[in-house]
Design a protein around this motif. Structure first.
Motif, PDB file in Angstrom:
ATOM      1  N   UNK A  41      37.917 -59.064  58.643  1.00 43.43           N
ATOM      2  CA  UNK A  41      38.580 -60.051  59.507  1.00 43.43           C
ATOM      3  C   UNK A  41      37.576 -61.097  59.997  1.00 43.43           C
ATOM      4  N   UNK A  42      36.392 -60.635  60.400  1.00 46.92           N
ATOM      5  CA  UNK A  42      35.374 -61.545  60.919  1.00 46.92           C
ATOM      6  C   UNK A  42      34.877 -62.489  59.826  1.00 46.92           C
ATOM      7  N   UNK A  43      34.668 -61.958  58.636  1.00 45.51           N
ATOM      8  CA  UNK A  43      34.166 -62.806  57.554  1.00 45.51           C
ATOM      9  C   UNK A  43      35.224 -63.788  57.062  1.00 45.51           C
ATOM     10  N   UNK A  98      36.286 -65.402  67.528  1.00 49.04           N
ATOM     11  CA  UNK A  98      35.051 -64.837  66.985  1.00 49.04           C
ATOM     12  C   UNK A  98      34.499 -63.750  67.909  1.00 49.04           C
ATOM     13  N   UNK A  99      34.464 -64.034  69.198  1.00 45.60           N
ATOM     14  CA  UNK A  99      33.934 -63.052  70.145  1.00 45.60           C
ATOM     15  C   UNK A  99      34.801 -61.800  70.192  1.00 45.60           C
ATOM     16  N   UNK A 118      21.325 -60.468  64.418  1.00 47.22           N
ATOM     17  CA  UNK A 118      21.739 -61.791  64.910  1.00 47.22           C
ATOM     18  C   UNK A 118      22.012 -62.752  63.752  1.00 47.22           C
ATOM     19  N   UNK A 119      21.206 -62.683  62.701  1.00 44.91           N
ATOM     20  CA  UNK A 119      21.395 -63.572  61.551  1.00 44.91           C
ATOM     21  C   UNK A 119      22.766 -63.379  60.916  1.00 44.91           C
ATOM     22  N   UNK A 174      29.615 -66.850  61.955  1.00 49.61           N
ATOM     23  CA  UNK A 174      30.088 -67.950  62.798  1.00 49.61           C
ATOM     24  C   UNK A 174      30.003 -69.279  62.053  1.00 49.61           C
ATOM     25  N   UNK A 175      28.856 -69.530  61.454  1.00 45.81           N
ATOM     26  CA  UNK A 175      28.640 -70.800  60.755  1.00 45.81           C
ATOM     27  C   UNK A 175      29.652 -70.979  59.624  1.00 45.81           C
ATOM     28  N   UNK A 176      29.898 -69.932  58.871  1.00 42.21           N
ATOM     29  CA  UNK A 176      30.800 -70.059  57.724  1.00 42.21           C
ATOM     30  C   UNK A 176      32.243 -70.304  58.146  1.00 42.21           C
ATOM     31  N   UNK A 177      32.589 -69.943  59.376  1.00 41.25           N
ATOM     32  CA  UNK A 177      33.956 -70.141  59.839  1.00 41.25           C
ATOM     33  C   UNK A 177      34.233 -71.502  60.443  1.00 41.25           C
TER      34      UNK A 177
END
Length: 113
Positions: free
Chosen positions: A19-21, A36-37, A48-49, A55-58
């Protein structure tokens, strides 16, 4: 927010990583951050990476490009930068519409400022 809670809250997801990805920004950055949170709270501890990558990809492409150039080092910084970039883009759009609108109005009145 209510829709997010209705969709994700109160239940354990089958595969929160999936779901997150798959999470993509469709509305505002603030709405994306909330989703996201909520999802990231269900995946447990990650490097963290990995959070940064999810996050960046979404993010919407236009926002992602600008955020990437600023090279945020953690989630909070990335989220703040994404919100700032979104605001800058809105201001640029507003400025462009005002200039374009003035030009069109001037042409209609026989002027070409």
């Amino acid at each position: 927010k209510k829709a997010l809670i209705a969709r994700y809250g109160g239940r354990r997801l089958e595969n929160p990583f999936e779901e997150l990805s798959a999470l993509k920004q469709t509305g505002s950055v603030e709405e994306f951050v909330e989703a996201f949170e909520l999802l990231s709270s269900q995946v447990g501890r990650l490097p963290e990476e990995q959070y940064l990558g999810y996050f960046m990809s979404g993010l919407k492409a236009q926002i992602r490009r600008r955020v990437r150039t600023l090279n945020p080092s953690n989630r909070m910084q990335m989220m703040r930068i994404a919100k700032d970039v979104e605001e800058e883009l809105k201001e640029e759009d507003d400025d462009g519409e005002r200039r374009f609108g003035k030009k069109i109005a001037g042409e209609r009145m026989g002027r070409s400022d």
